[in-house]
Design an enzyme around this catalytic site. Sequence first.
Site, PDB file in Angstrom:
ATOM      1  N   CYS A 132       0.800  -1.237   0.000  1.00 60.72           N
ATOM      2  CA  CYS A 132       0.000   0.000   0.000  1.00 60.72           C
ATOM      3  C   CYS A 132       0.831   1.285   0.000  1.00 60.72           C
ATOM      4  CB  CYS A 132      -0.984   0.035   1.163  1.00 60.72           C
ATOM      5  SG  CYS A 132      -1.290  -1.523   1.961  1.00 60.72           S
ATOM      6  N   ARG A 144       6.457 -11.302   5.498  1.00 60.46           N
ATOM      7  CA  ARG A 144       5.908 -11.131   6.842  1.00 60.46           C
ATOM      8  C   ARG A 144       6.534 -12.152   7.765  1.00 60.46           C
ATOM      9  NH1 ARG A 144      -0.476 -10.074   5.405  1.00 60.46           N
ATOM     10  NH2 ARG A 144      -0.062  -8.326   3.991  1.00 60.46           N
ATOM     11  N   GLN A 180       1.098 -10.946  -3.366  1.00 57.76           N
ATOM     12  CA  GLN A 180      -0.306 -10.528  -3.331  1.00 57.76           C
ATOM     13  C   GLN A 180      -0.706 -10.044  -4.712  1.00 57.76           C
ATOM     14  OE1 GLN A 180      -0.078  -7.475  -0.232  1.00 57.76           O
ATOM     15  NE2 GLN A 180      -1.643  -8.629   0.867  1.00 57.76           N
ATOM     16  N   ASP A 220      -2.353  -7.516  -5.557  1.00 55.52           N
ATOM     17  CA  ASP A 220      -2.772  -6.383  -4.745  1.00 55.52           C
ATOM     18  C   ASP A 220      -3.197  -5.232  -5.645  1.00 55.52           C
ATOM     19  OD1 ASP A 220      -3.184  -5.111  -2.409  1.00 55.52           O
ATOM     20  OD2 ASP A 220      -1.082  -4.858  -1.883  1.00 55.52           O
ATOM     21  N   HIS A 261      -4.862  -1.018  -5.302  1.00 56.39           N
ATOM     22  CA  HIS A 261      -5.367   0.077  -4.485  1.00 56.39           C
ATOM     23  C   HIS A 261      -6.141   1.024  -5.368  1.00 56.39           C
ATOM     24  CE1 HIS A 261      -2.156  -1.645  -2.014  1.00 56.39           C
ATOM     25  NE2 HIS A 261      -3.027  -1.405  -1.045  1.00 56.39           N
ATOM     26  N   LYS A 270     -14.862  -3.854   5.634  1.00 54.58           N
ATOM     27  CA  LYS A 270     -14.377  -4.706   4.546  1.00 54.58           C
ATOM     28  C   LYS A 270     -15.358  -5.822   4.233  1.00 54.58           C
ATOM     29  CE  LYS A 270     -11.949  -7.907   7.543  1.00 54.58           C
ATOM     30  NZ  LYS A 270     -10.825  -8.775   7.772  1.00 54.58           N
ATOM     31  N   HIS A 284      -8.258  -1.084  -0.541  1.00 60.34           N
ATOM     32  CA  HIS A 284      -7.301  -2.160  -0.836  1.00 60.34           C
ATOM     33  C   HIS A 284      -8.132  -3.335  -1.311  1.00 60.34           C
ATOM     34  CE1 HIS A 284      -4.465  -0.602   2.422  1.00 60.34           C
ATOM     35  NE2 HIS A 284      -5.614  -0.175   2.866  1.00 60.34           N
TER      36      HIS A 284
HETATM   37 ZN   LIG Z   1      -3.120  -2.340   0.717  1.00 62.70          ZN
END
Ligand SMILES: [Zn+2]
Length: 676
Positions: A367, A396, A414, A416, A418, A502, A548
């Site tokens: 992010c 992580r 991910q 991912d 945004h 979410k 996200h």
């Molecule tokens: Zn994010």
Amino acid sequence: MSTQNIAVHLPDGSVKEVPQGTTPLEIANSISPRLAAASVVARLTPVTGAAQATAAADESEAGMYAAQDAAAPRLVDLATPLMEDTKLDLVTEKDPDALKVVRHSAAHVLATAVLELFPETKLGHGPATDAGFFYDFYREKPFTPEDLAAIEKKMAEVVARDEPFMHEFAPREKSLEGFEKDGDFMKTHFVTKFTLPGSEVSFYRNGNFIDFCRGPHVPSTGRVKAFKVLSLAGAYWLGDEKNPQLQRIYGTAFFSKKEMDEHFARLEEAARRDHRVLGKQLELFSIQELAGAGLIFWHPKGAMIRKIMEDWMREECLKRGYQLVYTPHVARVNLWQTSGHEGFYANNMFTPMELDDAMYRMKPMNCPFHILIYKNSPKSYRDLPVRYAELGNVYRYERSGTMHGLLRVRGFTQDDAHIFCMPSQIESEVAACIDFAEAVLHTFGFTEFKVELSTWDPNDRAHYAGSNENWDLAIRSLDNVLKQKGIPYKTMPGEAAFYGPKIDIKLVDVLGRLWQLSTVQFDFNLPARFELEYVGEDGERHQPVMVHRALFGSVERFFGVLIEHYAGAFPLWLAPVQVGLVPISERHAVYAEKVEKALKDAGLRVETDARNEKMNAKIRDFALQKTPYILVFGDKEEGAGTVNVRTRGKTEQVSLSLDEFIAKAKALVASQSTEL
Ligand SMILES: [Zn+2]
Ligand SMILES: [Zn+2]
């Protein structure tokens, strides 16, 4: 004493006036003997006072013995006399709580059997668990596998005797005296810790066996119809290695033999589909001791599937108005301070590394990087929504020993994205995310999924970032979109992160297991921390809303789920090798080359087994690799320009011209068919 009447409120809204002391079983019988026979226990809810949520019966000692909340619903034996007005639910096998009662009752049956066979044994406690039950025992001599078999046999006798579970009470001090005299150190501990001086202690008796327990149980041992002793494990008394070592016997129980057989069949099937086993067998991926736990090596065949997944995802992103970006794997600690990760998320990050100019950390999320790209140039309302997508590698920290194949790792990718948008665009953006998530699930062969909407706890306002208006707008939009699409969902109040509500989408695999993968998450925190802006139509500066979203979630995890869902037999469009070629003898090598070239020219992934091996051995090897199509050819096929086609999972073979086979395979790939 004159008998008083009490009011029993039934679930259908009716109220029965019955004499005080009437039991739930008697009430069940007065409704229908069938209901009485089907009932396992009863659930009582006080009529007066606000009922609190039931404290879930847990496996801890406190969960078993501690006093219950008087206002909460509680489970009682069917033989419990009802003394005051109450709401009554007769709990049958359909109720999830019923199985726990059967399993805990099975633990009593287990302890009964153990004491009959090994009378010197001292008893600990025996709760139900999610998968069955256990009972802790102390005995100097360890139980052997033969002992376990004998115990299981004895349990069957206890069940056949159909002994009623009788609830009894005895004065605490007298009970303690008895336990101490018998050297029952664990029972002494439980009674001392979980009952009050001067009180009556609750016991359950079946036959000659008596146990300190608050219940409830099934009416009699005969109701433990299907059970199995599973395993034995050591555990220190009270978890302290200075204490005596206990022997914990695990077992499981079900309402019927059929359900138990199905349960073990499912376990066997899950083991057969274990992605770690298949990953090795099919040469898809590995985890290397030398490199470290939780770090995935994608081997050529796994990498091919990943490439197809990623290509599909990137193409879809572009079609759906996303822009692709790439960002670094590490950043200065300053960035993580600005984003807040250094404060709230540091425990989940790799420790910092020092370079000459600053401290750096591996990224746990993408992010902040996408935010920096957004911030790099001024934005106006005309630019929004901005949608940045990246297949971003994140790292992580997971404690050693907690990693699990592809499902729990330290480094993963991910899918991912945004989305930065205006409040007025929230609803259409959410709708587009849900459409996209559905497309992912359907394309990769999942038909069923469950949706959860996590919202805030408005009574705990101080805990949440962002304005009331934004929270309301976001929750309403998530709500509206799901309603409009007719997607059933469960609202989870208070489950949202502090920075926004979410939607989580859990897919259901072929074994009915739930997997949390896709998520669409609002964020009212990061835009404020990074002071994100756009110039609105009014010429003023505004803060964009940020979403996200990840749909595979983690590419590694999604791949793990795919392997298990398909048991490694991937649909044609995903299979790393789609067609295996088996020339019958070496003299068919030239025809093999011709077939291979034709298939490759058609865009199919082919492997020829040119070894000087028997035809059947080659066919078997391709079959073990779960290759969708195996083409066999010899003189006859070469003469006719055909191939003999063996289809995975089918016994009949067909002879097709090379062109026919290519046309068929190409069509299946193009339609991403899950059938061959
Ligand atoms: Zn994010
Ligand atoms: Zn019990």
